[in-house]
Design an enzyme around this catalytic site. Structure first.
Site, PDB file in Angstrom:
ATOM      1  N   LYS A 263     -65.565-125.398  43.024  1.00 46.79           N
ATOM      2  CA  LYS A 263     -65.736-125.971  44.366  1.00 46.79           C
ATOM      3  C   LYS A 263     -66.609-125.035  45.203  1.00 46.79           C
ATOM      4  CE  LYS A 263     -62.953-127.966  48.141  1.00 46.79           C
ATOM      5  NZ  LYS A 263     -61.586-128.119  48.683  1.00 46.79           N
TER       6      LYS A 263
ATOM      7  N   SER B 257     -60.585-132.901  50.191  1.00 48.27           N
ATOM      8  CA  SER B 257     -61.964-132.467  50.262  1.00 48.27           C
ATOM      9  C   SER B 257     -62.604-132.153  48.910  1.00 48.27           C
ATOM     10  CB  SER B 257     -62.052-131.223  51.142  1.00 48.27           C
ATOM     11  OG  SER B 257     -61.403-130.123  50.530  1.00 48.27           O
TER      12      SER B 257
ATOM     13  N   SER C 172     -56.133-131.315  49.444  1.00 49.17           N
ATOM     14  CA  SER C 172     -57.516-131.390  48.952  1.00 49.17           C
ATOM     15  C   SER C 172     -57.689-131.169  47.454  1.00 49.17           C
ATOM     16  CB  SER C 172     -58.399-130.388  49.697  1.00 49.17           C
ATOM     17  OG  SER C 172     -58.652-130.851  51.000  1.00 49.17           O
TER      18      SER C 172
END
Lengths: 99, 494
Positions: free
Chosen positions: B81, B156, B180
């Protein structure tokens, strides 16, 4: 019921260093009002006798030995700077002309 | 061959690489090819580090050839990420304000991955500063759900989960502040784990809400997630909130769970997380999972956690408050974007113009909500009350865990919604995190494991399993046993 005006949003934006546009002020004033109304329910169960929790893991100060470790050099620290001069960060003026 | 390599689990790939049956370079190249072939449609990656990945793969291959002992996941590719700093490799956090920034240091998670020989393929797309539930808030365009390209992959960490579902990587790293990792896992049919707060170092994780942010593993199987969990977890002196305790034995627990016996295990079904607002197909999938857990020998009963109804509002005060403070560091002075510095403007004006140009609407909204909630006159009513709710939620968890070993619920109330559907309605968007937020507020571990597909729309559904702090292994045992009983549920066609 909380209510937040367009002027208050402009003040918040100033405090938060956000040069928002007039259109954004209209948009955010409406949205912030809706959001604040929907989160105000926390007050329904938050009575005076409940202690607040700021952090899930109850930690007090964490100490470690004061030993020298490698860290970023001057060049690395400045590598992402928008502007650098003489090995330092170059920034716009901080004081006004009259100061 | 390539097809076998991209569909294999990380555990299978590691075994093949370490026995010399296949090289890490071959495995890495197969995944790079898959990214090149599919990412035009998915947009899971913001940056693909082809050279870095192949160089790491070659290093592992040489070590294997030389007969050296390598890490459990050495040579296996991973999607990282874009919230984790990577030395010399772009890190944007999905924001324009950090476009082009090359961090001068590695996050602890990045360093641990590299030291373990894991091959980092690149950086994945995310909602800007991890604020969102759909990845639509990325400044670099939305990620598309591989199961249906018109739908969101969650957020997210939508990029990391979509990369797994699209077979672009067998492993990924996410971060979970309010869901997330778990909510993207649920809507993409993949496994996502939020470890106990402090279990994985936050050093180098670009901060959103420091008392809630927690990095964790994402994978397509429970065992793969456990293997990755053990690589990234552990005490770190660079993070003062890191827990100085042994890493929970999650790999052993996942292997034990695969035996399929949960006799005597007490599971509580959280009654607050069902009913109105929940998609019927999600609830049916959840009930089917409950039945399967019973067949595995678990004792299941309802448990009420009344304060959980207030978790969402508490979160949307605490997280913005912390973010309004954390994001003050983006001041246009030391790194990142600088706008309007024409020699006539003051530092303060340049800051305001830069932040206006560099942050997207959701980030601005949250900074202003936080600024409001922390301001004198409103502090007690908002931030102060939210902190009290946090106490009540922690107490509800503690009470529930007196009678139950783990708690379960659906991970998220609905399957993946359409891109654009909730974009202009922040409240509707926030509800995607309804079931995941309590574990962040309490700092307890929680994970999402796929419970198959919803019978009404054929989209993936997630089962959430929650455990007490530092008992991460309990949920891995349950998830692995359930996963084996559930069986395969197919994958998206791309």
């Amino acid at each position: 019921m909380p209510s937040i005006s367009r002027d208050e949003v402009a003040h918040l934006a100033k405090l938060a260093r956000l040069a928002v546009t007039e259109d954004e002020l209209d948009l955010f004033a409406g949205q912030l009002d809706v959001i604040l109304q929907s989160v105000a329910s926390v007050g329904d169960i938050a009575t005076a006798d409940i202690p607040p929790t700021s952090h899930a893991v109850p930690l007090t100060n964490v100490f470690r030995e004061d030993v020298v470790r490698p860290s970023l050099g001057q060049q690395q620290a400045l590598s992402g700077a928008p502007e650098a001069e003489d090995g330092r960060f170059r920034v716009p003026r901080i004081l006004g002309e009259e100061a | 061959m390539t097809n076998d390599l991209i569909h294999a689990t990380a555990a299978e790939l590691a075994a093949k690489i370490h026995s010399g049956e296949v090289s890490s370079v071959e495995v890495t190249q197969a995944h790079l090819d898959r990214i090149a072939e599919t990412d035009g449609k998915v947009n899971a990656f913001l940056h693909v580090d082809t050279e870095g990945a192949l160089a790491q793969a070659r290093t592992v291959d040489e070590a294997v050839k030389a007969g050296e002992t390598v890490g459990a996941l050495a040579g296996v590719p991973l999607a990282l990420k874009d919230v984790m700093t990577t030395e010399g490799v772009p890190t944007t956090v999905g924001s324009k304000i950090l476009e082009g920034w090359l961090p001068p240091y590695d996050a602890t998670v990045t360093r641990k991955l590299k030291e373990a020989g894991v091959v980092i393929l690149g950086k994945t797309n995310m909602d800007e500063f991890a604020m969102g539930s759909s990845t639509e808030n990325s400044a670099y365009g939305p990620t598309h759900n591989p199961w249906d390209l018109d739908r969101i992959p969650g957020g997210s960490g939508g990029g990391s989960s979509a990369a797994l579902a699209a077979y672009q990587a067998p492993l990924a790293i996410g971060t979970d502040t309010g869901g997330s990792i778990r909510q993207p896992g649920a809507v993409t049919g993949t496994v996502g784990v939020k470890p106990t707060y402090g279990g994985v170092s936050r050093y180098g994780l670009v901060a959103f809400s420091s008392s809630l942010d927690q990095a964790g593993p994402c994978a397509r199987t429970v065992l793969d997630a456990a293997l990755l969990h053990e690589v990234i977890a552990g005490y770190d002196h660079m993070d003062s909130t890191s827990i100085n305790a042994p890493v929970p034995p999650v790999v052993a627990a996942a292997r034990e769970g695969l035996s399929g016996d949960l006799s005597g295990l007490r599971i509580g079904v959280v009654t607050q997380f069902q009913g109105e607002g929940y998609q019927p197909g999600v609830l049916r999938s959840f009930q089917a999972a409950v039945s399967q857990l019973k067949e595995l020998g678990a004792e299941i009963a309802d448990v009420s956690c009344p304060s959980f109804d207030y978790a969402l509002p508490a979160y949307y005060l605490i997280a913005p408050s912390e973010c309004s403070s954390n994001l003050a560091r983006f001041d246009a002075m030391r790194y990142g974007l600088r706008v309007g510095d024409d020699g006539t403007r003051s530092t303060e004006e340049v800051m305001s113009l830069t932040r206006e140009a560099g942050f997207g609407p959701e980030v601005k909204r949250r900074i202003m909500i936080g600024t409001y909630a922390l301001s004198s006159g409103y502090y007690d009513a908002y931030y102060g009350s939210a902190q009290k709710v946090r106490t009540l939620i922690t107490q509800d968890f503690a009470k529930a865990f007196e009678n139950f070993d783990v708690l379960i619920s659906p991970t998220t109330p609905t399957t993946a919604f359409k891109i654009g559907e909730r974009a202009n309605d922040p409240i509707a968007m926030y509800k995607a995190d309804l079931c995941t937020i309590p574990a962040n507020l309490a700092g307890t571990p929680a994970m999402s494991v796929p419970s198959g597909l919803s019978d009404e729309d054929g989209l993936p559904v997630g089962l959430q399993i929650m455990a007490p702090a530092l008992q991460d292994h309990r949920m891995y045992r349950v998830a692995a046993a359930y996963e084996a009983a559930r069986g395969a549920f197919g994958g998206p066609s791309l």
